[in-house]
Scaffold this motif. Structure first.
Motif, PDB file in Angstrom:
ATOM      1  N   TYR A 152       3.271   6.458   3.149  1.00 44.00           N
ATOM      2  CA  TYR A 152       4.184   5.606   2.372  1.00 44.00           C
ATOM      3  C   TYR A 152       3.532   5.273   1.033  1.00 44.00           C
ATOM      4  CZ  TYR A 152       7.087   4.444   6.519  1.00 44.00           C
ATOM      5  OH  TYR A 152       7.921   4.477   7.605  1.00 44.00           O
ATOM      6  N   LYS A 170      -5.105  11.289  11.636  1.00 48.05           N
ATOM      7  CA  LYS A 170      -5.046   9.832  11.425  1.00 48.05           C
ATOM      8  C   LYS A 170      -4.343   9.111  12.578  1.00 48.05           C
ATOM      9  CE  LYS A 170      -6.616   9.445   7.070  1.00 48.05           C
ATOM     10  NZ  LYS A 170      -5.780   9.698   5.927  1.00 48.05           N
ATOM     11  N   ASP A 210       5.702   9.713  15.502  1.00 48.71           N
ATOM     12  CA  ASP A 210       7.008   9.084  15.793  1.00 48.71           C
ATOM     13  C   ASP A 210       8.156  10.063  15.579  1.00 48.71           C
ATOM     14  OD1 ASP A 210       6.064   6.578  16.481  1.00 48.71           O
ATOM     15  OD2 ASP A 210       6.434   5.671  14.514  1.00 48.71           O
ATOM     16  N   LEU A 258       4.418  15.759  -1.981  1.00 41.73           N
ATOM     17  CA  LEU A 258       3.444  16.828  -1.771  1.00 41.73           C
ATOM     18  C   LEU A 258       3.156  17.591  -3.058  1.00 41.73           C
ATOM     19  CD1 LEU A 258       4.768  18.304   1.557  1.00 41.73           C
ATOM     20  CD2 LEU A 258       2.425  17.564   1.167  1.00 41.73           C
ATOM     21  N   TRP A 281       1.321  -4.671   3.378  1.00 39.83           N
ATOM     22  CA  TRP A 281       1.068  -3.386   2.746  1.00 39.83           C
ATOM     23  C   TRP A 281       1.021  -3.474   1.224  1.00 39.83           C
ATOM     24  CZ3 TRP A 281       4.162   1.115   5.569  1.00 39.83           C
ATOM     25  CH2 TRP A 281       3.546   1.366   6.799  1.00 39.83           C
ATOM     26  N   ASN A 317       0.505   8.527  12.442  1.00 39.57           N
ATOM     27  CA  ASN A 317       1.372   7.973  13.482  1.00 39.57           C
ATOM     28  C   ASN A 317       2.847   8.114  13.156  1.00 39.57           C
ATOM     29  OD1 ASN A 317      -0.315   7.184  15.570  1.00 39.57           O
ATOM     30  ND2 ASN A 317      -0.879   5.268  14.562  1.00 39.57           N
ATOM     31  N   PRO A 364      -0.578   1.157   2.814  1.00 35.59           N
ATOM     32  CA  PRO A 364       0.134   1.430   4.065  1.00 35.59           C
ATOM     33  C   PRO A 364      -0.782   1.832   5.207  1.00 35.59           C
ATOM     34  CG  PRO A 364       0.454   3.246   2.542  1.00 35.59           C
ATOM     35  CD  PRO A 364      -0.388   2.236   1.821  1.00 35.59           C
ATOM     36  N   THR A 365      -1.508   0.858   5.744  1.00 38.21           N
ATOM     37  CA  THR A 365      -2.435   1.129   6.843  1.00 38.21           C
ATOM     38  C   THR A 365      -2.277   0.063   7.926  1.00 38.21           C
ATOM     39  OG1 THR A 365      -4.088  -0.252   5.825  1.00 38.21           O
ATOM     40  CG2 THR A 365      -4.218   2.104   5.333  1.00 38.21           C
ATOM     41  N   HIS A 386       9.762   2.535  21.093  1.00 39.99           N
ATOM     42  CA  HIS A 386       8.559   1.718  21.317  1.00 39.99           C
ATOM     43  C   HIS A 386       8.985   0.267  21.560  1.00 39.99           C
ATOM     44  CE1 HIS A 386       5.235   4.572  19.635  1.00 39.99           C
ATOM     45  NE2 HIS A 386       5.630   4.866  20.840  1.00 39.99           N
ATOM     46  N   ARG A 435      -3.125  19.443   6.990  1.00 42.27           N
ATOM     47  CA  ARG A 435      -3.936  20.189   6.007  1.00 42.27           C
ATOM     48  C   ARG A 435      -5.406  20.249   6.416  1.00 42.27           C
ATOM     49  NH1 ARG A 435      -4.144  16.353   0.609  1.00 42.27           N
ATOM     50  NH2 ARG A 435      -4.565  14.373   1.644  1.00 42.27           N
ATOM     51  N   ARG A 436      -5.801  19.327   7.315  1.00 35.32           N
ATOM     52  CA  ARG A 436      -7.201  19.341   7.771  1.00 35.32           C
ATOM     53  C   ARG A 436      -7.234  19.554   9.287  1.00 35.32           C
ATOM     54  NH1 ARG A 436     -10.539  14.601   5.596  1.00 35.32           N
ATOM     55  NH2 ARG A 436      -8.762  13.204   5.985  1.00 35.32           N
ATOM     56  N   GLY A 477       1.832  16.459   8.233  1.00 33.06           N
ATOM     57  CA  GLY A 477       1.009  15.253   8.283  1.00 33.06           C
ATOM     58  C   GLY A 477       0.547  14.987   9.703  1.00 33.06           C
ATOM     59  N   LEU A 478      -0.607  14.329   9.828  1.00 38.79           N
ATOM     60  CA  LEU A 478      -1.209  14.073  11.140  1.00 38.79           C
ATOM     61  C   LEU A 478      -1.395  12.576  11.366  1.00 38.79           C
ATOM     62  CD1 LEU A 478      -4.012  16.851  11.052  1.00 38.79           C
ATOM     63  CD2 LEU A 478      -1.675  17.049  11.961  1.00 38.79           C
TER      64      LEU A 478
HETATM   65  P1  NAP Z   1      -1.288   8.076   7.490  1.00 36.20           P
HETATM   66  O1  NAP Z   1      -1.832   7.548   8.747  1.00 36.20           O
HETATM   67  O2  NAP Z   1      -1.996   7.754   6.225  1.00 36.20           O
HETATM   68  O3  NAP Z   1      -1.158   9.684   7.645  1.00 36.20           O
HETATM   69  C1  NAP Z   1      -0.750  10.474   6.583  1.00 36.20           C
HETATM   70  C2  NAP Z   1      -0.998  11.926   6.909  1.00 36.20           C
HETATM   71  O4  NAP Z   1      -0.508  12.698   5.797  1.00 36.20           O
HETATM   72  C3  NAP Z   1      -2.474  12.304   7.053  1.00 36.20           C
HETATM   73  O5  NAP Z   1      -2.624  13.268   8.082  1.00 36.20           O
HETATM   74  C4  NAP Z   1      -2.800  12.936   5.694  1.00 36.20           C
HETATM   75  O6  NAP Z   1      -3.810  13.909   5.734  1.00 36.20           O
HETATM   76  C5  NAP Z   1      -1.501  13.625   5.395  1.00 36.20           C
HETATM   77  N1  NAP Z   1      -1.356  13.932   3.971  1.00 36.20           N
HETATM   78  C6  NAP Z   1      -1.437  13.075   2.923  1.00 36.20           C
HETATM   79  N2  NAP Z   1      -1.243  13.746   1.766  1.00 36.20           N
HETATM   80  C7  NAP Z   1      -1.050  15.049   2.111  1.00 36.20           C
HETATM   81  C8  NAP Z   1      -0.792  16.228   1.384  1.00 36.20           C
HETATM   82  N3  NAP Z   1      -0.690  16.198   0.045  1.00 36.20           N
HETATM   83  N4  NAP Z   1      -0.640  17.397   2.060  1.00 36.20           N
HETATM   84  C9  NAP Z   1      -0.725  17.432   3.402  1.00 36.20           C
HETATM   85  N5  NAP Z   1      -0.951  16.355   4.160  1.00 36.20           N
HETATM   86  C10 NAP Z   1      -1.118  15.162   3.520  1.00 36.20           C
HETATM   87  O7  NAP Z   1       0.220   7.571   7.226  1.00 36.20           O
HETATM   88  P2  NAP Z   1       1.486   7.342   8.159  1.00 36.20           P
HETATM   89  O8  NAP Z   1       1.553   8.286   9.291  1.00 36.20           O
HETATM   90  O9  NAP Z   1       2.626   7.281   7.198  1.00 36.20           O
HETATM   91  O10 NAP Z   1       1.241   5.885   8.769  1.00 36.20           O
HETATM   92  C11 NAP Z   1       1.166   4.722   7.929  1.00 36.20           C
HETATM   93  C12 NAP Z   1       0.555   3.556   8.715  1.00 36.20           C
HETATM   94  O11 NAP Z   1       1.486   3.083   9.695  1.00 36.20           O
HETATM   95  C13 NAP Z   1      -0.691   3.952   9.485  1.00 36.20           C
HETATM   96  O12 NAP Z   1      -1.603   2.902   9.453  1.00 36.20           O
HETATM   97  C14 NAP Z   1      -0.176   4.163  10.882  1.00 36.20           C
HETATM   98  O13 NAP Z   1      -1.153   4.014  11.883  1.00 36.20           O
HETATM   99  C15 NAP Z   1       0.876   3.070  10.969  1.00 36.20           C
HETATM  100  N6  NAP Z   1       1.851   3.394  12.022  1.00 36.20           N
HETATM  101  C16 NAP Z   1       1.554   2.981  13.280  1.00 36.20           C
HETATM  102  C17 NAP Z   1       2.414   3.315  14.314  1.00 36.20           C
HETATM  103  C18 NAP Z   1       2.070   2.873  15.705  1.00 36.20           C
HETATM  104  O14 NAP Z   1       1.130   2.162  15.917  1.00 36.20           O
HETATM  105  N7  NAP Z   1       2.810   3.297  16.698  1.00 36.20           N
HETATM  106  C19 NAP Z   1       3.559   4.058  14.081  1.00 36.20           C
HETATM  107  C20 NAP Z   1       3.833   4.481  12.773  1.00 36.20           C
HETATM  108  C21 NAP Z   1       2.958   4.138  11.747  1.00 36.20           C
HETATM  109  P3  NAP Z   1      -5.280  13.606   5.130  1.00 36.20           P
HETATM  110  O15 NAP Z   1      -5.976  12.801   6.164  1.00 36.20           O
HETATM  111  O16 NAP Z   1      -5.832  14.974   4.944  1.00 36.20           O
HETATM  112  O17 NAP Z   1      -5.087  12.838   3.845  1.00 36.20           O
END
Ligand code: NAP
Length: 447
Positions: A314, A210, A165, A116, A354, A161, A359-360, A61, A203-204, A158-159
């Motif tokens: 995270y 996300k 990556d 998990l 964060w 970003n 971590p959003t 990126h 899981r959903r 997980g679903l």
């Molecule tokens: P995230 O957006 O919070 O996604 C976490 C994923 O894990 C969700 O799909 C969640 O599902 C799932 N999850 C959580 N607990 C679980 C469990 N016990 N069992 C199964 N699935 C589970 O976190 P992230 O991907 O680590 O990203 C962190 C932040 O960094 C985000 O704001 C993201 O947008 C940002 N980021 C941005 C970029 C970019 O712009 N290119 C790149 C990387 C990261 P549920 O929805 O069901 O909880």
């Protein structure tokens, strides 16, 4: 109000813990304040600055990576000093740091991963996405030693970003990854990768993903990669339809998934398979990962995979001496980013990034965050308990007395130059140094 009326005869001295986007956007916003003269010392536990921009944003990126230019400008401001390779809570305590400054901003990010809590999570071959991202980003603390991509199928849980990556780095052709800044040894492993199939497990459903549609689209349009979606999974129920209708980003992702479900497979050499409504229940294997079980009832499936990357978010880590809310992994603050100790505002302590909001968001979200903290500090300035004799050499002296070597701005400039030179020799913009010893010797090299 003039600067002098806030702090008579001198600048406000602020320490920022963390040289990532959260910390550096705050330092930049503090320097932009017109009526308060500031001096900002930025500390980071790593020899190289930029935090998640350097060690989280994916190496392919490049546009996002270019935000480093703006952060470098903050470091180049004569009012800002860098103290790299200094661990607050280890080389010096939070209490000692506070003694040296009128105010302290904690911008320490979220350094670990969520768990998990399922059987098999700790089998060799099951790794957090955080560790995998650290590995391919050349993070000196990288915990995935001896990564071998010697299996044909991998699962990414997980679903979000981050999942997107790691899927992309796993499945993209090596020719597309070579022009990045990844360390040489990482490119060697990726070049030898046997992974042809990546299973993305959520899981959903699609309406709960996300990821952002722009990032998601990228993995649906990779060269040499087929995308496999079960058409039943993209038939949304009424509640999901309503959710998607109210969210443009989600609507774009779901439309793309529907389109993928209709696409004929082309016989491409690599594939991404999406599995929705499939909470992972067990990681299988005797001595190392051999498979994963996910989903319940009609959605249950067992997949043969040799690698599981858990990308489920995270989590912040406690910094000794600073309050911590373990349930959110953040430092408790008021709405202006002021630290709350036992529920009351603690004067002169702030949180950005964060560590404050969890971590959003994307890298740019840290800019308004920094402005918020800077505005709070400005509003509080007149009432701060000022240090009686703020000595700009105090931190240097304290660390020097403990034999803690610092990577300052000139040290970082040498690391930067060494990486750019390594990259140039291979026709890429940069080739990262990935161990503490490499980074420290580059920082101290005679030029
Ligand atoms: P995230 O957006 O919070 O996604 C976490 C994923 O894990 C969700 O799909 C969640 O599902 C799932 N999850 C959580 N607990 C679980 C469990 N016990 N069992 C199964 N699935 C589970 O976190 P992230 O991907 O680590 O990203 C962190 C932040 O960094 C985000 O704001 C993201 O947008 C940002 N980021 C941005 C970029 C970019 O712009 N290119 C790149 C990387 C990261 P549920 O929805 O069901 O909880």
């Amino acid at each position: 109000m003039s600067a002098d009326s806030v702090v008579p005869g001198r600048s406000l001295r602020v320490a920022v813990v963390g040289a990532g986007p959260g910390g550096l956007y705050t330092a930049g916003a503090l320097c932009m304040q017109k009526d308060v003269a500031v001096e900002v010392d930025v500390l980071d536990r790593l020899p190289a600055p930029f935090g998640l921009l350097r060690y989280g944003v994916a190496p392919d990126h490049l546009k996002m990576k270019s935000l480093a230019t703006g952060l470098q400008k903050v470091l180049d401001d004569p009012r800002v000093r860098l103290f790299g390779d200094v661990r607050v809570g280890d080389n010096l305590s939070v209490a000692e740091l506070r003694e040296c400054y009128d105010a302290v901003v904690y911008a320490i990010g979220a350094a670990t991963d969520r768990r998990l809590g399922i059987p098999g999570e700790d089998l060799p071959g099951s790794t957090s996405a955080t560790a995998f991202v650290n590995w391919y980003s050349g993070h000196p603390d990288q915990t995935v030693s001896g990564v071998e991509l010697d299996c044909s199928a991998a699962a990414v849980l997980g679903l979000g970003n981050v999942a997107v990556d790691v899927v992309r780095i796993l499945i993209r052709s090596i020719d597309e990854l070579r022009p990045t800044d990844m360390p040489d040894e990482v490119l060697d492993v990726l070049a030898a990768s046997k992974v042809t199939d990546v299973h993305v497990i959520g899981r959903r459903g699609p309406a709960d993903a996300k990821w952002t549609s722009k990032e998601f689209r990228e993995i649906c349009e990779l060269t040499g990669v087929d995308v496999v979606v079960n058409p039943d999974d993209v038939e949304l129920d009424e509640a999901a339809e309503a959710k998607v209708a109210g969210d443009k980003n989600l609507a774009r992702s779901v439309a793309l998934l529907k389109e993928c479900a209709q696409r004929p497979l082309t016989g491409a050499p690599r594939r991404i398979h999406f599995h929705f409504f499939a909470p992972p229940t067990e990681i299988l294997g005797a001595d190392r990962v051999e498979g994963i079980r996910a989903g319940k009832g009609e959605h249950e499936r067992t997949l043969e995979v040799g690698l599981v990357l858990r990308s489920v978010g995270y989590l912040g880590v406690e910094l000794t001496g600073v309050p911590f809310d373990a349930s959110t992994g953040t430092i408790p603050t008021d709405s202006g980013g002021r630290v709350l100790r036992d529920g009351a505002v603690s004067g002169g302590e702030y949180v950005a990034g964060w560590a404050r909001r969890g971590p959003t968001g994307v890298i740019g979200t840290n800019r308004p965050d920094g402005e918020l903290v800077s505005a709070s500090l400005r509003a509080d300035a007149a009432g701060l308990v000022l240090r009686p004799a703020p000595d700009p050499a105090a931190l240097h002296d304290l660390l020097g007395s403990r034999g803690v070597p610092i990577v300052d701005l000139s040290g970082w400039a040498k690391i930067d130059a060494a990486e750019v030179a390594r990259g140039a020799a291979q026709g890429r913009p940069r080739a990262k140094l990935s161990t503490y010893s490499q980074l420290r010797s580059a920082a101290r090299a005679e030029v």
